[in-house]
Scaffold this active site. Structure first.
Site, short mmCIF file in Angstrom:
data_model
loop_
_atom_site.label_atom_id
_atom_site.label_comp_id
_atom_site.label_asym_id
_atom_site.label_seq_id
_atom_site.Cartn_x
_atom_site.Cartn_y
_atom_site.Cartn_z
CG HIS A 144 -0.37 0.22 2.52
ND1 HIS A 144 -0.10 -0.80 3.40
CD2 HIS A 144 -0.01 1.35 3.16
CE1 HIS A 144 0.41 -0.31 4.51
NE2 HIS A 144 0.47 0.99 4.39
CG ASP A 149 -0.02 -4.10 2.69
OD1 ASP A 149 0.11 -3.54 1.58
OD2 ASP A 149 -0.06 -3.49 3.77
CB SER A 167 3.40 1.63 6.18
OG SER A 167 2.15 1.24 6.64
#
Length: 478
Positions: free
Chosen positions: A113, A143, A217
């Site tokens: 993402h 992901d 992230s």
């Protein structure tokens, strides 16, 4: 109390108390882990990732990290680096995250993402060099994204074994929250094997209380041995910031994904062809299970591996290749990580007995399932469960894709059915282990129930089927 003896005793007592407190504090401090060596060794292999995407949307406020955070719903939030209001270029979307180098020749792992749909990806190394990165491959299900930069002799991280993690272990995160490179935070593993998001059902997430924020992230999660055990991916928040619950992708899942992306450009996953749900207390009672647990099969794919193995609707899967299935979320990651073609073994519970079935794992196809909306029937029929049903018409069956079986719920009159959240428009496919193909058959099966009996109904709503457990109240029994 002013006597010299009492003064000396008081002073002595306070001195002993202070000494004991200092000794206890020193002992406590000595027991705390020292993260300095871990950070100094691994920080050079941690990178900042910047991605630019040509926006196809009219407003940048649609993306997390920009606009008013109060407009973002209370959901699991992905982390995009915040762009100050008014500074985001028109027609572009900027996202930021972290990553880590896994090979000296420039392979880097991060979250999908962070770079999803990006036209340009830039990696900033610990020595402040900024290099363009090529996206080798991505996998939305886990992901994970694999990047490659044109460089050599790079520092790398050590890869650990995430399957050995246990709740209570210390862990450390290094990343770029809010663009602040090489920020170090620590905490403990709160839980393992978390499954909460159907879009990522193949990931048994690691839950921690490590402070994680936008920009973390894709960054690594380390154990105290300085080995990467996870990739920080998500938080649970109603503010957009850290609230004490963070989630990381196990490194075992990430490395499997990375290897397949390098070798094949895509990820293959195992599949046995069942739709499942949790077994709650009411369902366990109705099924005759001694306790809640396992994955209740509410649909079996025609021609799939499970059907060929003899799995039936109403079975409870208790184990796969010797691994216990505690809840339905445990099964998809285990099966998904099993290479297609593998000969495996299912442990199931059926009709009060436990049995084992041999199954050859199939391959998960790429595709999107559609949905159907059943029409509401016109004339109801009554039954002791307080559910009014009617036969399905040929047109309704066509809409639903049903060749045979099932009755349509037209009204709910019973309290037990209301508590079970049944509603008009639902399709009842089974009562207990018996299929029903007409209102007469359904009412006949319902009338056979006794007060306080528990029964499982297989319900289809839209394109999803699931079991619902009902207990027949005395007032509704006949």
């Amino acid at each position: 109390m002013n006597h010299p003896f009492y003064k000396r005793a008081t002073i002595a007592f306070c001195s002993v108390w202070i000494f004991l407190m200092l000794a206890a504090g020193h002992a406590f401090a000595a027991d705390l882990p020292d993260f300095i060596g871990l950070v100094e060794k691994n920080a050079p292999a941690i990178v900042n990732v910047q991605a630019v995407t040509s926006s196809k949307f009219p407003s940048s406020s649609q993306f997390p990290g920009s606009g008013d955070q109060q407009d973002v719903p209370e959901i699991f939030r992905r982390f995009f680096g915040p762009i100050p209001p008014g500074q985001q270029p028109r027609g572009e979307r900027h996202s930021a995250g972290s990553g880590f180098i896994v090979s000296a020749d420039g392979y880097i792992l991060t979250n999908n993402h962070v770079v999803d749909g990006a036209d340009q990806v830039t990696v900033r190394l610990s020595d402040r060099r900024e290099l363009d990165a090529k996206i080798i491959g991505t996998d939305e299900q886990t992901d994970i994204a694999l990047l490659k930069i044109d460089a050599g002799g790079l520092p790398v991280v050590s890869i650990g074994d995430s399957t050995k993690l246990r709740p209570g272990q210390w862990v450390v995160a290094i990343g770029s929250p809010f663009g602040m490179d090489h920020t170090v935070t620590h905490g403990i593993v709160s839980a393992i094997g978390r499954g909460y998001d159907r879009s990522q059902q193949y990931v048994p997430f690691i839950q921690t209380d490590v402070p994680i924020n936008p920009g973390n992230s894709g960054g690594p999660l380390f154990n105290l041995s300085g080995e990467v055990v996870g990739i920080n991916s998500q938080i649970f928040s109603n503010t957009g910031g850290y609230m004490g619950v963070s989630f990381a992708i196990p490194i075992s899942v990430a490395m499997n994904t990375m290897q397949q992306l390098k070798e094949n450009g895509h990820v293959s996953r195992g599949m046995i062809g069942v739709q499942i749900q949790n077994v709650d207390r009411a369902s366990a009672k109705a099924l005759g299970l001694p306790r809640s647990g396992g994955a209740l099969v509410n649909n079996v794919t025609a021609g799939g591996a499970a059907e060929k193995a003899g799995v039936k609707v109403g079975d409870v899967i208790l184990g796969f290749d010797g691994r216990e299935i505690v809840g339905s979320s445990d099964l998809p990651p285990i099966v998904g990580m099993t290479p297609p073609g593998t000969k495996s073994q299912l442990e199931i519970f059926r009709n009060g007995k436990t049995m084992k079935l041999a199954v050859t794992v199939g391959e998960l196809p790429q595709g999107v399932q559609g949905s159907n909306s059943p029409a509401v029937a016109k004339a109801p029929s009554a039954n002791p469960l307080g559910i009014q049903v009617e036969d399905l018409t040929a047109e309704q069956r066509k809409q639903l894709g049903l060749e045979a079986g099932g009755v349509l719920i037209t009204a709910i009159n019973g309290e037990a059915a209301r508590r079970a959240a049944l509603q008009p428009g639902d399709i009842v496919l089974m009562v207990g282990r018996s299929s029903v193909d007409s209102a007469v058959a359904f009412n006949s099966a319902a009338k056979a129930l006794k007060p306080d009996d528990s029964v499982m109904l297989l319900i289809r709503r839209d394109d999803v089927t699931s079991f619902v457990a009902l207990t027949v109240p005395k007032a509704e029994a006949q």
